[in-house]
Design a protein around this motif. Structure first.
Motif, PDB file in Angstrom:
ATOM      1  N   MET A  44       0.852  -1.183   0.000  1.00 54.80           N
ATOM      2  CA  MET A  44       0.000   0.000   0.000  1.00 54.80           C
ATOM      3  C   MET A  44       0.886   1.231   0.000  1.00 54.80           C
ATOM      4  O   MET A  44       1.885   1.272   0.694  1.00 54.80           O
ATOM      5  CB  MET A  44      -0.859   0.048   1.267  1.00 54.80           C
ATOM      6  CG  MET A  44      -1.898  -0.995   1.349  1.00 54.80           C
ATOM      7  SD  MET A  44      -3.236  -0.609   0.240  1.00 54.80           S
ATOM      8  CE  MET A  44      -4.455  -1.717   0.830  1.00 54.80           C
ATOM      9  N   ASN A  71      -4.110   4.474 -11.642  1.00 56.27           N
ATOM     10  CA  ASN A  71      -5.510   4.778 -11.936  1.00 56.27           C
ATOM     11  C   ASN A  71      -6.126   5.463 -10.715  1.00 56.27           C
ATOM     12  O   ASN A  71      -5.979   4.993  -9.585  1.00 56.27           O
ATOM     13  CB  ASN A  71      -6.256   3.473 -12.251  1.00 56.27           C
ATOM     14  CG  ASN A  71      -7.699   3.712 -12.608  1.00 56.27           C
ATOM     15  OD1 ASN A  71      -8.034   4.663 -13.287  1.00 56.27           O
ATOM     16  ND2 ASN A  71      -8.565   2.844 -12.130  1.00 56.27           N
ATOM     17  N   THR A  80     -10.430   6.278  -5.060  1.00 57.40           N
ATOM     18  CA  THR A  80      -9.622   5.065  -5.066  1.00 57.40           C
ATOM     19  C   THR A  80      -8.405   5.271  -5.952  1.00 57.40           C
ATOM     20  O   THR A  80      -8.522   5.680  -7.096  1.00 57.40           O
ATOM     21  CB  THR A  80     -10.443   3.859  -5.567  1.00 57.40           C
ATOM     22  OG1 THR A  80     -11.578   3.701  -4.712  1.00 57.40           O
ATOM     23  CG2 THR A  80      -9.617   2.578  -5.546  1.00 57.40           C
ATOM     24  N   SER A  82      -5.278   3.147  -7.517  1.00 59.39           N
ATOM     25  CA  SER A  82      -4.813   1.783  -7.747  1.00 59.39           C
ATOM     26  C   SER A  82      -3.698   1.814  -8.784  1.00 59.39           C
ATOM     27  O   SER A  82      -3.591   2.748  -9.573  1.00 59.39           O
ATOM     28  CB  SER A  82      -5.959   0.875  -8.202  1.00 59.39           C
ATOM     29  OG  SER A  82      -6.508   1.344  -9.410  1.00 59.39           O
ATOM     30  N   GLU A  84      -0.651  -1.064 -10.887  1.00 59.21           N
ATOM     31  CA  GLU A  84      -0.074  -2.399 -11.037  1.00 59.21           C
ATOM     32  C   GLU A  84       1.306  -2.257 -11.644  1.00 59.21           C
ATOM     33  O   GLU A  84       1.509  -1.508 -12.592  1.00 59.21           O
ATOM     34  CB  GLU A  84      -0.944  -3.275 -11.932  1.00 59.21           C
ATOM     35  CG  GLU A  84      -0.405  -4.677 -12.065  1.00 59.21           C
ATOM     36  CD  GLU A  84      -1.339  -5.618 -12.802  1.00 59.21           C
ATOM     37  OE1 GLU A  84      -1.039  -6.815 -12.844  1.00 59.21           O
ATOM     38  OE2 GLU A  84      -2.369  -5.149 -13.331  1.00 59.21           O
ATOM     39  N   LYS A 105      -0.254  -5.611  -7.642  1.00 57.26           N
ATOM     40  CA  LYS A 105      -1.289  -4.576  -7.605  1.00 57.26           C
ATOM     41  C   LYS A 105      -1.455  -4.029  -6.199  1.00 57.26           C
ATOM     42  O   LYS A 105      -1.210  -4.725  -5.219  1.00 57.26           O
ATOM     43  CB  LYS A 105      -2.641  -5.176  -7.996  1.00 57.26           C
ATOM     44  CG  LYS A 105      -2.827  -5.488  -9.415  1.00 57.26           C
ATOM     45  CD  LYS A 105      -4.245  -6.033  -9.606  1.00 57.26           C
ATOM     46  CE  LYS A 105      -4.600  -6.143 -11.053  1.00 57.26           C
ATOM     47  NZ  LYS A 105      -5.977  -6.588 -11.242  1.00 57.26           N
ATOM     48  N   PHE A 106      -1.927  -2.794  -6.141  1.00 58.68           N
ATOM     49  CA  PHE A 106      -2.430  -2.268  -4.886  1.00 58.68           C
ATOM     50  C   PHE A 106      -3.663  -1.436  -5.197  1.00 58.68           C
ATOM     51  O   PHE A 106      -3.882  -1.003  -6.325  1.00 58.68           O
ATOM     52  CB  PHE A 106      -1.381  -1.422  -4.128  1.00 58.68           C
ATOM     53  CG  PHE A 106      -1.170  -0.043  -4.685  1.00 58.68           C
ATOM     54  CD1 PHE A 106      -2.056   0.985  -4.400  1.00 58.68           C
ATOM     55  CD2 PHE A 106      -0.088   0.236  -5.490  1.00 58.68           C
ATOM     56  CE1 PHE A 106      -1.862   2.259  -4.922  1.00 58.68           C
ATOM     57  CE2 PHE A 106       0.120   1.506  -6.011  1.00 58.68           C
ATOM     58  CZ  PHE A 106      -0.770   2.518  -5.725  1.00 58.68           C
ATOM     59  N   GLU A 107      -4.485  -1.241  -4.169  1.00 56.55           N
ATOM     60  CA  GLU A 107      -5.655  -0.385  -4.278  1.00 56.55           C
ATOM     61  C   GLU A 107      -5.868   0.256  -2.920  1.00 56.55           C
ATOM     62  O   GLU A 107      -5.873  -0.433  -1.903  1.00 56.55           O
ATOM     63  CB  GLU A 107      -6.884  -1.188  -4.697  1.00 56.55           C
ATOM     64  CG  GLU A 107      -8.098  -0.320  -4.938  1.00 56.55           C
ATOM     65  CD  GLU A 107      -9.252  -1.098  -5.544  1.00 56.55           C
ATOM     66  OE1 GLU A 107      -9.219  -1.362  -6.754  1.00 56.55           O
ATOM     67  OE2 GLU A 107     -10.167  -1.443  -4.774  1.00 56.55           O
ATOM     68  N   ARG A 108      -6.024   1.561  -2.914  1.00 57.56           N
ATOM     69  CA  ARG A 108      -6.214   2.300  -1.669  1.00 57.56           C
ATOM     70  C   ARG A 108      -7.398   3.234  -1.832  1.00 57.56           C
ATOM     71  O   ARG A 108      -7.459   4.002  -2.789  1.00 57.56           O
ATOM     72  CB  ARG A 108      -4.933   3.096  -1.393  1.00 57.56           C
ATOM     73  CG  ARG A 108      -4.876   3.833  -0.090  1.00 57.56           C
ATOM     74  CD  ARG A 108      -4.349   2.942   1.018  1.00 57.56           C
ATOM     75  NE  ARG A 108      -4.510   3.546   2.302  1.00 57.56           N
ATOM     76  CZ  ARG A 108      -3.530   4.076   3.027  1.00 57.56           C
ATOM     77  NH1 ARG A 108      -2.310   4.067   2.574  1.00 57.56           N
ATOM     78  NH2 ARG A 108      -3.779   4.577   4.204  1.00 57.56           N
ATOM     79  N   SER A 109      -8.365   3.173  -0.908  1.00 58.09           N
ATOM     80  CA  SER A 109      -9.577   3.994  -0.988  1.00 58.09           C
ATOM     81  C   SER A 109      -9.652   4.953   0.191  1.00 58.09           C
ATOM     82  O   SER A 109      -9.318   4.584   1.318  1.00 58.09           O
ATOM     83  CB  SER A 109     -10.823   3.108  -1.009  1.00 58.09           C
ATOM     84  OG  SER A 109     -10.824   2.320  -2.178  1.00 58.09           O
TER      85      SER A 109
END
Length: 150
Positions: A44, A71, A80, A82, A84, A105-109
């Motif tokens: 993250m 993105n 969000t 994100s 990769e 990948k990561f995704e943070r909201s």
């Protein structure tokens, strides 16, 4: 009654060192496990979120990513981020002893307040830092009031 062991002779940390060796032995098939090192995997991005008079600003550390890999999406009041990073390199003849660089990948909201202007959000990416500036709506700007206790 249980017996209390004293480590008058020898190393006080010997039981911990033995435990570390045993855990490392269990994970030999997966690579070394360095429990006492800083071996945090990068999953993250670290964020700073702060507010100015006019904006809410989010700064995210995303080193090693290209701008095209990142993105940013806003769904209602959830922003969000994100990305990769793919490991496309052909690495014949390499037998890694340790591999710490992160691929994947990561995704943070982040939930945003309701007083933002979604039409004027701007994002910049420079030197591995993503900066998102989210303007506030002047008519819905955060208001505060001191409440007295009776």
């Amino acid at each position: 009654m249980s017996e209390i062991k004293r480590y008058e002779k020898g190393n006080f940390f010997e039981p911990f060192e033995t435990l570390k060796r045993e855990i490392e032995r269990l994970f030999d098939d997966f690579g070394t496990l360095d429990i006492f090192e800083n071996s945090r995997g990068y999953t993250m991005p670290n964020l700073d979120i702060y507010e100015t008079d006019k904006d809410i600003v989010i700064e995210a550390d995303v080193p090693g990513y290209d701008k095209k890999d990142i993105n940013i999406r806003l769904d209602d009041d959830i922003l969000t981020i994100s990305a990769e990073k793919k490991d496309d390199k052909e690495e014949k003849g390499r037998n890694y002893i340790k591999r710490e660089r992160y691929f994947g990948k990561f995704e943070r909201s982040i939930r945003l307040p309701d007083y933002i202007d979604i039409e004027k959000i701007k994002a910049k990416f420079k030197d591995g830092v993503l900066k998102i500036e989210i303007p506030k709506l002047p008519e819905k700007a955060k208001k505060s009031k001191q409440i007295n206790i009776d």
